[in-house]
Design an enzyme around this catalytic site. Structure first.
Site, mmCIF file in Angstrom:
data_model
loop_
_atom_site.group_PDB
_atom_site.id
_atom_site.type_symbol
_atom_site.label_atom_id
_atom_site.label_comp_id
_atom_site.label_asym_id
_atom_site.label_seq_id
_atom_site.Cartn_x
_atom_site.Cartn_y
_atom_site.Cartn_z
ATOM 1 N N ASP A 42 0.752 -1.307 0.066
ATOM 2 C CA ASP A 42 -0.080 0.055 -0.059
ATOM 3 C C ASP A 42 0.852 1.342 -0.047
ATOM 4 O OD1 ASP A 42 -2.391 1.447 -0.048
ATOM 5 O OD2 ASP A 42 -2.982 0.682 2.110
ATOM 6 N N ASP A 46 -10.957 2.031 -2.781
ATOM 7 C CA ASP A 46 -11.299 1.830 -1.411
ATOM 8 C C ASP A 46 -12.740 1.864 -1.297
ATOM 9 O OD1 ASP A 46 -8.920 1.455 -0.085
ATOM 10 O OD2 ASP A 46 -8.522 3.339 0.660
#
Ligand code: GLA
Length: 730
Positions: free
Chosen positions: A483, A553
């Protein structure tokens, strides 16, 4: 594939269906004569100048062009600052005497089979010798000694041409490169439209389509990463082009940092498109003898509309950009604990979640953020990567063992580009952060608690490789989610001299690519998933290291229809991670049927983002069926050809179809239900007209030509209702 026509003095680069022609004028200038549908030979290029203007340069001595009208329609192959051509140049450098003029002259060429790697950068590759052929054209500025190599690779069967540029300071003085683009392409004529993908966190890659009018436009990122805002991808199409028909010229950069595509249209109906590194905050010092390599641009031309364009990109990115053992393998169905627990978990909770996932048929469990540092005490230590023993008393090794003993793979989340000010790492190396001494340091990242490590430094890269390698060696980890949640702002490096400070954004990417190369080479069995606050750095560059990417997301199925549809413009389903999440959805509060959440997620890399223990018995049984269904269709979805049948951007539905040799998978979803809904008809694409296809549920057998011409009819009866239709080729 590529030949030099001595009579016509031009290079002809051919793929199965396209031609790209570069002419040499007066033994000196390179001109882009043609790019488009394949032709046998390009003839008489001076008279057949592609520009339809009476003031065209055709036949003139280029050096006599005295007025701007004479030059602003000339398709210079690699235009430089400092000539009477006052459009945006592809190259701009400043020399020691203050002059910024570059005048590259043609020197020669080389054609060879295959393709070389680009030093330090991700790029496409060949698998067999006859996959591709490469043309290198050599240029030189006689005054400064600066040399350039323009490289073109034709991937014949893929209908792809890749381009990149390398310059070398062959003189004795220093050169400051202010702009260096990877590619310049021209379109001739009017009526072109631009399609690009814009977005934001949680709503990535919305399709934008607009007319190209005279003047300039640019699509770019200044975030340090390729960004949620604008993907490094554009398509320029004839105004009559649609999903299935019409001419489309498209390109994407194999790069994950600051990028820019400039489109400049003049009144002579010439459109110049430069693409490459963003020159925003960019300056590169090139000492005598040094060279600089640009990222690669992938060019696609098709007259089969946007659908044809996407299928070319999918095949190419999937098999000539993406690498690794998992490239062609079906990927495990995973459950990620992020939305199930956020930071609130301990080993027992994780075991409970993983057990239930295993019972449902899930194949891999992923432990997301929150496993390191000391979150209850707010010491959230990015950089140290030391396990939080309050949560996981037996460490990563302990939990990984427990999960793998259940028969599940174990995956782990990292954010290796981040550092916390609380960390031991920061205390030991306060100069490892990106910042400028004495200046404000904005915490520009999710939650605000992290800062960006300076990947332009070799010591930082070595530390990260070592730290991650130790963790990977310590436990049975078969998947990594890499990430990155920080924008690059207030840019400065303690490791670079003052005159090289503006090299930092690109040097950062070179450092990151080096780390990724080292990790993925050392741990080739691991499946790598990229992430940047969702899809904030989802580009062809990252797909060289990661086999899949967390698309967004936003896990709401309806918002995901748009995100995944837009993403599919250039990225394949095999790359797009998509998970079933809890309801109401955590990002937008929407409640959608479990079936629709599953169906939408099944059009990518399927997984779950919530605790299956929270499901009713009935929903758990339904979930097991979804998992079985995905196991049946995943090969077709991941490696089949995509046909987009209805767009959520301009209808009340999203309908996508995947076709492989064995199966056809159609996912249709209604956005809003209608009272007395009109029926809508879907005609399938890409089938064999004479083959038979059996609907797996009704067992009705259809002919291919029936499904493609008569089609299937549906109603928009209920909000968010969807269906997965699977046909077996019988
Ligand atoms: C990012 C990712 C999420 C999750 C969180 C954890 O936002 O996109 O999937 O991993 O970080 O902090």
């Amino acid at each position: 594939m590529i030949f030099y026509d001595d009579k016509e003095k031009c290079f002809h680069i051919k793929t199965k269906n396209t031609s790209y022609v570069i002419g040499i004028l007066k033994d000196k200038y390179l001109l882009q004569m043609y790019y488009g549908k394949k032709i046998k030979n390009y003839v008489n290029y001076i008279e057949n100048c592609p520009v339809g203007n009476s003031y065209s340069w055709a036949g003139k001595d280029i050096e006599e062009c005295g007025h701007i009208k004479d030059v602003n329609d000339i398709p210079f192959e690699y235009p430089c600052y400092g000539s009477p051509d006052l459009r945006e140049p592809a190259f701009h450098a400043q020399y020691e005497n203050g002059s910024a003029i570059t005048d590259f002259e043609y020197q020669g060429y080389k054609i060879y089979e295959g393709k070389l790697k680009l030093a330090g950068l991700p790029c496409s590759y060949t698998e067999t010798e006859d996959d591709a052929e490469t043309l290198e054209i050599y240029l030189k500025d006689q005054v400064t000694g600066l040399e350039a190599v323009l490289s073109y690779t034709a991937f014949y069967d893929f209908d792809v041409i890749t381009k990149n540029v390398k310059v070398k300071n062959g003189g004795t003085e220093k050169i400051n490169i202010k702009r260096i683009m990877s590619s310049t392409v021209y379109l001739f004529g009017d009526g072109f439209e631009l399609l690009h993908l814009e977005g934001n966190w949680g709503k990535e890659r919305n399709i934008q389509r607009r007319k190209i009018i005279n003047g300039e436009m640019s699509i770019d990122s200044k975030y340090g990463g390729s960004s949620h805002g604008h993907s490094p991808f554009i398509a320029m199409a004839r105004s009559n082009a649609d999903e299935n028909n019409g001419e489309v010229y498209a390109q994407t950069l194999v790069y994950s940092g600051n990028h820019k595509t400039q489109i400049e249209a003049t009144s002579q109906n010439v459109i110049r498109v430069n693409s490459g590194l963003n020159d925003f905050g960019f300056n590169w010092l090139l000492e005598s003898g040094e060279d600089f390599q640009t990222p690669e641009t992938i060019l696609v031309y098709t007259d089969n509309g946007f659908g044809g364009m996407s299928r070319i990109f999918h095949r190419f990115i999937r098999t000539r950009i993406t690498r690794g053992k998992h490239r062609d393998a079906v990927r495990p169905i995973l459950l990620n604990n992020w939305e199930a627990t956020y930071y609130d978990f301990d080993e027992n909770r994780i075991v409970e979640i993983a057990k239930k996932a295993k019972d449902a048929g899930v194949e891999l469990f992923v432990l997301d953020d929150g496993w390191f540092g000391d979150t209850p005490n707010k010491k959230y230590c990015f950089g140290d990567w030391k396990v939080d023993k309050n949560k996981l008393p037996y460490g990563i090794e302990g939990i990984a063992q427990k999960v793998t003993d259940m028969g599940l793979g174990f995956g782990l989340w990292f954010e290796p580009e981040a550092i916390s000010e609380d960390s031991e790492l920061f205390k030991a190396h306060p100069d490892w952060c990106i910042e400028v001494d004495g200046r404000k340091r904005s915490l520009v990242g999710a939650g605000g608690m992290r800062r960006l490590l300076d990947y332009s430094r070799k010591d930082v890269c070595d530390y990260i490789v070592e730290t991650l390698s130790n963790i990977l060696k310590s436990a049975p980890i078969s998947y990594i989610k890499w990430d990155m949640n920080i924008s690059m702002t207030e840019i400065g490096s303690y490791g670079l001299p003052p005159e090289r400070q503006q090299e930092l954004p690109h040097r950062y990417m070179l450092g990151l690519y080096d780390v990724l190369e080292r990790i993925t080479t050392a741990f080739p069995d691991v499946l790598y998933e990229g992430c940047a606050s969702g899809g904030g750095r989802f580009d062809a560059g990252m797909m060289h290291y990661f086999q899949q990417y967390w698309t967004s997301d936003c896990t709401d199925a309806i918002q995901r229809l748009y995100i995944q549809y837009g993403t599919s413009m250039f990225l394949p389903a095999s790359a797009m991670s998509a998970h079933v999440a809890a309801c109401p959805n955590h990002q937008n509060g929407r409640t959608t049927p479990l079936e629709t959440r599953a169906n939408v997620a099944m059009t990518g890399q399927f997984g779950y983002e919530f605790d299956l223990n929270t499901l009713s018995d009935e929903d758990f049984e339904e979930t097991k069926k979804h998992i079985c269904l995905y196991k049946e269709i995943r090969e077709t979805v991941n490696f089949g050809e995509l046909y987009r049948l209805k767009s959520p951007f301009d209808s009340n539905n999203s309908v996508v179809e995947y076709v492989s040799d064995k199966k056809v998978v159609v996912m249709r979803c209604t956005i809003l239900g209608e009272i007395l809904s009109k029926r809508y008809n879907i005609k399938l694409k890409g089938l064999e007209p004479d083959a038979k296809y059996m609907d797996n549920e009704s067992k009705i057998v259809y002919d291919g030509d029936y499904l493609m011409n008569v089609g299937l009819n549906f109603f928009n009866s209920r909000d968010f209702e969807s269906q997965m239709i699977v046909f077996d080729k019988v």
